[in-house]
Design a protein around this motif. Sequence first.
Motif, PDB file in Angstrom:
ATOM      1  N   PRO A 105       0.820  -1.211   0.000  1.00 40.92           N
ATOM      2  CA  PRO A 105       0.000   0.000   0.000  1.00 40.92           C
ATOM      3  C   PRO A 105       0.857   1.266   0.000  1.00 40.92           C
ATOM      4  O   PRO A 105       1.970   1.279   0.525  1.00 40.92           O
ATOM      5  CB  PRO A 105      -0.806  -0.101   1.294  1.00 40.92           C
ATOM      6  CG  PRO A 105      -0.273  -1.247   2.053  1.00 40.92           C
ATOM      7  CD  PRO A 105       0.670  -2.002   1.193  1.00 40.92           C
ATOM      8  N   THR A 106       0.320   2.298  -0.593  1.00 42.63           N
ATOM      9  CA  THR A 106       0.997   3.589  -0.615  1.00 42.63           C
ATOM     10  C   THR A 106       0.987   4.194   0.778  1.00 42.63           C
ATOM     11  O   THR A 106      -0.030   4.156   1.464  1.00 42.63           O
ATOM     12  CB  THR A 106       0.272   4.550  -1.580  1.00 42.63           C
ATOM     13  OG1 THR A 106       0.261   3.962  -2.867  1.00 42.63           O
ATOM     14  CG2 THR A 106       0.943   5.904  -1.638  1.00 42.63           C
ATOM     15  N   THR A 107       2.130   4.711   1.200  1.00 40.03           N
ATOM     16  CA  THR A 107       2.192   5.408   2.483  1.00 40.03           C
ATOM     17  C   THR A 107       1.680   6.827   2.282  1.00 40.03           C
ATOM     18  O   THR A 107       2.058   7.509   1.339  1.00 40.03           O
ATOM     19  CB  THR A 107       3.632   5.430   3.025  1.00 40.03           C
ATOM     20  OG1 THR A 107       4.080   4.086   3.188  1.00 40.03           O
ATOM     21  CG2 THR A 107       3.705   6.146   4.354  1.00 40.03           C
ATOM     22  N   HIS A 108       0.818   7.225   3.170  1.00 41.88           N
ATOM     23  CA  HIS A 108       0.261   8.571   3.139  1.00 41.88           C
ATOM     24  C   HIS A 108       0.746   9.344   4.353  1.00 41.88           C
ATOM     25  O   HIS A 108       1.207   8.766   5.330  1.00 41.88           O
ATOM     26  CB  HIS A 108      -1.268   8.519   3.160  1.00 41.88           C
ATOM     27  CG  HIS A 108      -1.852   8.052   1.878  1.00 41.88           C
ATOM     28  ND1 HIS A 108      -1.843   6.734   1.488  1.00 41.88           N
ATOM     29  CD2 HIS A 108      -2.454   8.738   0.886  1.00 41.88           C
ATOM     30  CE1 HIS A 108      -2.426   6.630   0.315  1.00 41.88           C
ATOM     31  NE2 HIS A 108      -2.806   7.830  -0.072  1.00 41.88           N
ATOM     32  N   GLN A 109       0.616  10.654   4.284  1.00 42.06           N
ATOM     33  CA  GLN A 109       0.868  11.503   5.430  1.00 42.06           C
ATOM     34  C   GLN A 109      -0.358  12.369   5.643  1.00 42.06           C
ATOM     35  O   GLN A 109      -1.136  12.599   4.723  1.00 42.06           O
ATOM     36  CB  GLN A 109       2.116  12.366   5.227  1.00 42.06           C
ATOM     37  CG  GLN A 109       2.027  13.341   4.067  1.00 42.06           C
ATOM     38  CD  GLN A 109       3.281  14.163   3.928  1.00 42.06           C
ATOM     39  OE1 GLN A 109       3.912  14.523   4.923  1.00 42.06           O
ATOM     40  NE2 GLN A 109       3.644  14.480   2.701  1.00 42.06           N
ATOM     41  N   VAL A 110      -0.535  12.813   6.867  1.00 45.50           N
ATOM     42  CA  VAL A 110      -1.633  13.715   7.185  1.00 45.50           C
ATOM     43  C   VAL A 110      -1.075  15.132   7.158  1.00 45.50           C
ATOM     44  O   VAL A 110      -0.040  15.413   7.764  1.00 45.50           O
ATOM     45  CB  VAL A 110      -2.238  13.391   8.567  1.00 45.50           C
ATOM     46  CG1 VAL A 110      -3.351  14.370   8.907  1.00 45.50           C
ATOM     47  CG2 VAL A 110      -2.753  11.958   8.599  1.00 45.50           C
ATOM     48  N   LEU A 111      -1.767  15.998   6.437  1.00 47.03           N
ATOM     49  CA  LEU A 111      -1.392  17.408   6.345  1.00 47.03           C
ATOM     50  C   LEU A 111      -2.476  18.258   6.990  1.00 47.03           C
ATOM     51  O   LEU A 111      -3.632  17.844   7.077  1.00 47.03           O
ATOM     52  CB  LEU A 111      -1.239  17.826   4.878  1.00 47.03           C
ATOM     53  CG  LEU A 111      -0.260  17.029   4.022  1.00 47.03           C
ATOM     54  CD1 LEU A 111      -0.269  17.564   2.592  1.00 47.03           C
ATOM     55  CD2 LEU A 111       1.135  17.065   4.597  1.00 47.03           C
TER      56      LEU A 111
ATOM     57  N   ASP B  77       2.171  23.804  -1.161  1.00 49.45           N
ATOM     58  CA  ASP B  77       2.134  25.113  -0.504  1.00 49.45           C
ATOM     59  C   ASP B  77       0.844  25.256   0.298  1.00 49.45           C
ATOM     60  O   ASP B  77      -0.227  24.847  -0.137  1.00 49.45           O
ATOM     61  CB  ASP B  77       2.213  26.238  -1.535  1.00 49.45           C
ATOM     62  CG  ASP B  77       3.579  26.338  -2.196  1.00 49.45           C
ATOM     63  OD1 ASP B  77       4.552  25.790  -1.646  1.00 49.45           O
ATOM     64  OD2 ASP B  77       3.663  26.974  -3.269  1.00 49.45           O
ATOM     65  N   GLY B  78       0.970  25.850   1.462  1.00 47.69           N
ATOM     66  CA  GLY B  78      -0.190  26.092   2.305  1.00 47.69           C
ATOM     67  C   GLY B  78      -0.520  24.954   3.256  1.00 47.69           C
ATOM     68  O   GLY B  78      -1.449  25.064   4.050  1.00 47.69           O
ATOM     69  N   TRP B  79       0.214  23.868   3.173  1.00 49.65           N
ATOM     70  CA  TRP B  79      -0.037  22.701   4.021  1.00 49.65           C
ATOM     71  C   TRP B  79       1.211  22.372   4.832  1.00 49.65           C
ATOM     72  O   TRP B  79       2.325  22.587   4.381  1.00 49.65           O
ATOM     73  CB  TRP B  79      -0.436  21.497   3.176  1.00 49.65           C
ATOM     74  CG  TRP B  79      -1.761  21.687   2.514  1.00 49.65           C
ATOM     75  CD1 TRP B  79      -1.982  22.263   1.301  1.00 49.65           C
ATOM     76  CD2 TRP B  79      -3.031  21.342   3.034  1.00 49.65           C
ATOM     77  NE1 TRP B  79      -3.324  22.287   1.028  1.00 49.65           N
ATOM     78  CE2 TRP B  79      -3.997  21.722   2.075  1.00 49.65           C
ATOM     79  CE3 TRP B  79      -3.463  20.735   4.204  1.00 49.65           C
ATOM     80  CZ2 TRP B  79      -5.359  21.522   2.269  1.00 49.65           C
ATOM     81  CZ3 TRP B  79      -4.818  20.528   4.386  1.00 49.65           C
ATOM     82  CH2 TRP B  79      -5.746  20.918   3.424  1.00 49.65           C
ATOM     83  N   THR B  80       1.004  21.807   6.021  1.00 43.26           N
ATOM     84  CA  THR B  80       2.085  21.422   6.918  1.00 43.26           C
ATOM     85  C   THR B  80       1.850  19.983   7.365  1.00 43.26           C
ATOM     86  O   THR B  80       0.708  19.623   7.682  1.00 43.26           O
ATOM     87  CB  THR B  80       2.086  22.334   8.164  1.00 43.26           C
ATOM     88  OG1 THR B  80       2.186  23.690   7.737  1.00 43.26           O
ATOM     89  CG2 THR B  80       3.230  22.007   9.098  1.00 43.26           C
ATOM     90  N   PRO B  81       2.891  19.162   7.427  1.00 44.70           N
ATOM     91  CA  PRO B  81       2.703  17.805   7.953  1.00 44.70           C
ATOM     92  C   PRO B  81       2.179  17.850   9.392  1.00 44.70           C
ATOM     93  O   PRO B  81       2.651  18.637  10.218  1.00 44.70           O
ATOM     94  CB  PRO B  81       4.100  17.199   7.894  1.00 44.70           C
ATOM     95  CG  PRO B  81       4.798  17.966   6.815  1.00 44.70           C
ATOM     96  CD  PRO B  81       4.264  19.368   6.931  1.00 44.70           C
ATOM     97  N   ALA B  82       1.213  17.018   9.675  1.00 41.75           N
ATOM     98  CA  ALA B  82       0.623  16.949  11.020  1.00 41.75           C
ATOM     99  C   ALA B  82       1.392  15.987  11.916  1.00 41.75           C
ATOM    100  O   ALA B  82       1.051  15.823  13.083  1.00 41.75           O
ATOM    101  CB  ALA B  82      -0.847  16.530  10.930  1.00 41.75           C
ATOM    102  N   GLY B  83       2.409  15.323  11.376  1.00 45.29           N
ATOM    103  CA  GLY B  83       3.237  14.425  12.187  1.00 45.29           C
ATOM    104  C   GLY B  83       2.746  12.993  12.242  1.00 45.29           C
ATOM    105  O   GLY B  83       3.123  12.254  13.135  1.00 45.29           O
ATOM    106  N   PHE B  84       1.912  12.611  11.271  1.00 50.20           N
ATOM    107  CA  PHE B  84       1.429  11.236  11.241  1.00 50.20           C
ATOM    108  C   PHE B  84       1.476  10.727   9.816  1.00 50.20           C
ATOM    109  O   PHE B  84       1.082  11.432   8.888  1.00 50.20           O
ATOM    110  CB  PHE B  84      -0.013  11.144  11.763  1.00 50.20           C
ATOM    111  CG  PHE B  84      -0.496   9.725  11.896  1.00 50.20           C
ATOM    112  CD1 PHE B  84      -0.276   9.015  13.059  1.00 50.20           C
ATOM    113  CD2 PHE B  84      -1.144   9.090  10.845  1.00 50.20           C
ATOM    114  CE1 PHE B  84      -0.693   7.699  13.186  1.00 50.20           C
ATOM    115  CE2 PHE B  84      -1.574   7.783  10.954  1.00 50.20           C
ATOM    116  CZ  PHE B  84      -1.347   7.085  12.131  1.00 50.20           C
TER     117      PHE B  84
END
Length: 59
Positions: free
Chosen positions: A2-8, A26-33
């Motif tokens: 499966p593709t690894t995703h990140q939460v922004l 642009d305009g998004w920051t990783p939420a750390g998960f």
Amino acid sequence: MPTTHQVLVNHEGQYALYPATRETPDGWTPAGFDGTEDECAAFVDAHWPDIRPLSLRGA
């Protein structure tokens, strides 16, 4: 595999799932998960109960 995703998260406190292998837009920051799409969706569900933008939540 499966593709690894990140939460922004953006400045309005809105969350999004995004492929972890891509550059953060642009305009998004990783939420750390990061994890599978299902794991990320569960994280968002647990951390974003009110889906209104921050600017409307305070009104």
